[in-house]
Design a protein around this motif. Structure first.
Motif, PDB file in Angstrom:
ATOM      1  N   LEU A  71     -12.687 -14.021   0.530  1.00 58.60           N
ATOM      2  CA  LEU A  71     -11.954 -14.597   1.657  1.00 58.60           C
ATOM      3  C   LEU A  71     -10.654 -13.837   1.901  1.00 58.60           C
ATOM      4  N   GLU A 117     -16.419 -17.845   1.752  1.00 58.71           N
ATOM      5  CA  GLU A 117     -15.517 -18.768   1.071  1.00 58.71           C
ATOM      6  C   GLU A 117     -16.224 -19.341  -0.158  1.00 58.71           C
ATOM      7  N   ARG A 118     -15.463 -19.628  -1.211  1.00 61.45           N
ATOM      8  CA  ARG A 118     -16.078 -20.057  -2.463  1.00 61.45           C
ATOM      9  C   ARG A 118     -16.115 -21.566  -2.719  1.00 61.45           C
ATOM     10  N   PRO A 119     -15.231 -22.390  -2.133  1.00 61.21           N
ATOM     11  CA  PRO A 119     -15.296 -23.817  -2.453  1.00 61.21           C
ATOM     12  C   PRO A 119     -16.670 -24.461  -2.266  1.00 61.21           C
ATOM     13  N   HIS A 161      -6.669 -20.867  -5.854  1.00 63.10           N
ATOM     14  CA  HIS A 161      -7.325 -21.806  -4.951  1.00 63.10           C
ATOM     15  C   HIS A 161      -7.512 -21.204  -3.570  1.00 63.10           C
ATOM     16  N   TRP A 162      -8.413 -21.806  -2.829  1.00 64.79           N
ATOM     17  CA  TRP A 162      -8.840 -21.360  -1.506  1.00 64.79           C
ATOM     18  C   TRP A 162      -7.684 -21.132  -0.551  1.00 64.79           C
TER      19      TRP A 162
END
Length: 406
Positions: free
Chosen positions: A14, A44-46, A296-297
């Motif tokens: 991201l 995106e990873r979440p 974190h995102w």
């Protein structure tokens, strides 16, 4: 800026995608090359531990930009190309085949990787970690096919996967070395809240445990043995004991590195032609007045706009407060602010923890709000942020009173 300049981004998540976007949004018309280790377009990873694992979102739903965007904006996106090193003096990046790429400015967005667990059995094929879309796909299949899952680590990833597994009626045991889950992130009060939440949903949560080995038969993991001799059967094991920032190339290049790559308020490293964003950036935060590294995102989403301006020689400062979120069972939360592991704070709660609808505030010794976490209470993040940024002491009794406006 001159169209003859070449900016290179090491990383393909991201943060890297947003950096490419920000450079073009700031009218940089030079060459931009993004070196992405994975074969997929930046994503995106979440969702990997949330919606994708639940089957409600697929990769295109959380891909940052489609391939056509990179082509239309003349971004040289090289998938499956993980830069192995860079030389700040020569201004070159080394590619996997040994060739080099010259740069005028370099952005490090190399992210992090799961920490290894150095115990016997950890290399068994049914012992998993979660970091990539491939990991999430495999884990989703594991949850469909297996009835007994042991998760080592009660951090965000471990607990979010536990919630998804319980939704499929998988037997889940979570093993945590600390006395409570999320102890380093949230402290004991909120750690107890999440412990109660998972136990209420049938998770066998065991805290204060030390894992001695992952038991195997014919090379396949069959369970976990604790230091006290207890054995827990498993058809699959997830290792979720935190992330390791990918700072090796920065360290080898001679940049200042602590837990992460040290950067100033403008996200500039110790080399003026190199910036760093996301998981690896340990920033001297201009509002918090302390070094902060946040995995974190929101960090990967927002830091690139500042880093791009810095690369372009424009004034810039990243002053956003840390923010993250988590979804577990019917509990959604947002956290704003920052509390260090050794900070002397106390928690004030507004609302009903038993009903899982409340806001928790962390107060320092002068009764100033330094962080807030809203649980199933929405549209209060900006008010929490305002309390933190005011720097003014609050009345804890009024803060705890739901009838007193924030």
């Amino acid at each position: 800026m001159s169209s003859n300049q070449h900016f290179v981004v090491m990383g393909g998540g991201l943060g890297a995608a947003k950096l490419a976007e920000a450079l073009r949004a700031n009218d940089f018309d030079g060459r931009v090359t993004v070196l992405a280790a994975e074969e997929e377009l930046p994503y995106e990873r979440p969702p990997l531990s949330k919606q994708h694992l639940a089957g409600t979102q697929q990769l295109p739903d959380f891909t940052v930009d489609q391939g056509s965007w990179y082509r239309d904006h003349h971004i040289d996106l090289r998938l499956g190309t993980m830069a192995t090193a860079f030389d700040p003096r020569a201004h070159t990046v080394t590619l996997p085949d040994g060739s080099t790429l010259s740069y005028d400015k370099l952005a490090l967005a190399t992210g992090s990787r799961p920490r290894n667990l150095p115990i016997p059995g950890a290399a068994a094929p049914n012992v998993y970690t979660l970091r990539t879309i491939g990991d999430s796909d495999v884990l989703a299949e594991v949850l469909r096919e297996n009835r007994k899952l042991v998760i080592i680590g009660a951090g965000w990833i471990g607990l979010e996967v536990a919630a998804q597994a319980r939704a499929r009626d998988v037997d889940v045991t979570v093993l945590e070395a600390a006395q409570l889950p999320l102890l380093g992130a949230l402290g004991p009060e909120m750690g107890r809240f999440y412990a109660d939440l998972h136990r209420a949903h049938g998770v066998d949560l065991r805290t204060g445990t030390q894992v001695a080995e992952i038991r195997t038969e014919d090379g396949i993991a069959t369970g976990v043995r604790l230091a006290d001799g207890t054995e827990i059967p498993a058809q699959a094991v997830l290792v979720a004991v935190g992330a390791q920032p990918n700072v090796e190339s920065a360290l080898a290049a001679g940049l200042a590195v602590n837990g992460g790559v040290l950067v100033d308020a403008a996200l500039r490293t110790s080399d003026p032609d190199v910036v760093a964003v996301g998981d690896i950036a340990e920033q001297e935060h201009p509002v918090l007045n302390r070094p902060v590294r946040v995995e974190h995102w929101a960090t990967a989403l927002n830091q690139p706009a500042v880093a791009a301006r810095t690369m372009l020689g424009k004034p810039a400062s990243y002053d956003r407060l840390p923010y993250f979120f988590s979804d577990q069972y019917d509990v959604g939360m947002e956290y704003t602010g920052y509390v260090g592991r050794d900070d002397d704070v106390r928690v004030v709660v507004r609302g009903d923890q038993a009903e899982r609808e409340f806001v928790a505030f962390w107060l320092d010794q002068r009764d100033r709000v330094v962080a807030g976490m809203n649980v199933n209470v929405w549209d209060v993040t900006e008010r929490i942020k305002a309390l933190i940024l005011s720097g003014e002491p609050v009345d804890p009794q009024r803060l705890a009173d739901p009838d007193t406006p924030l």
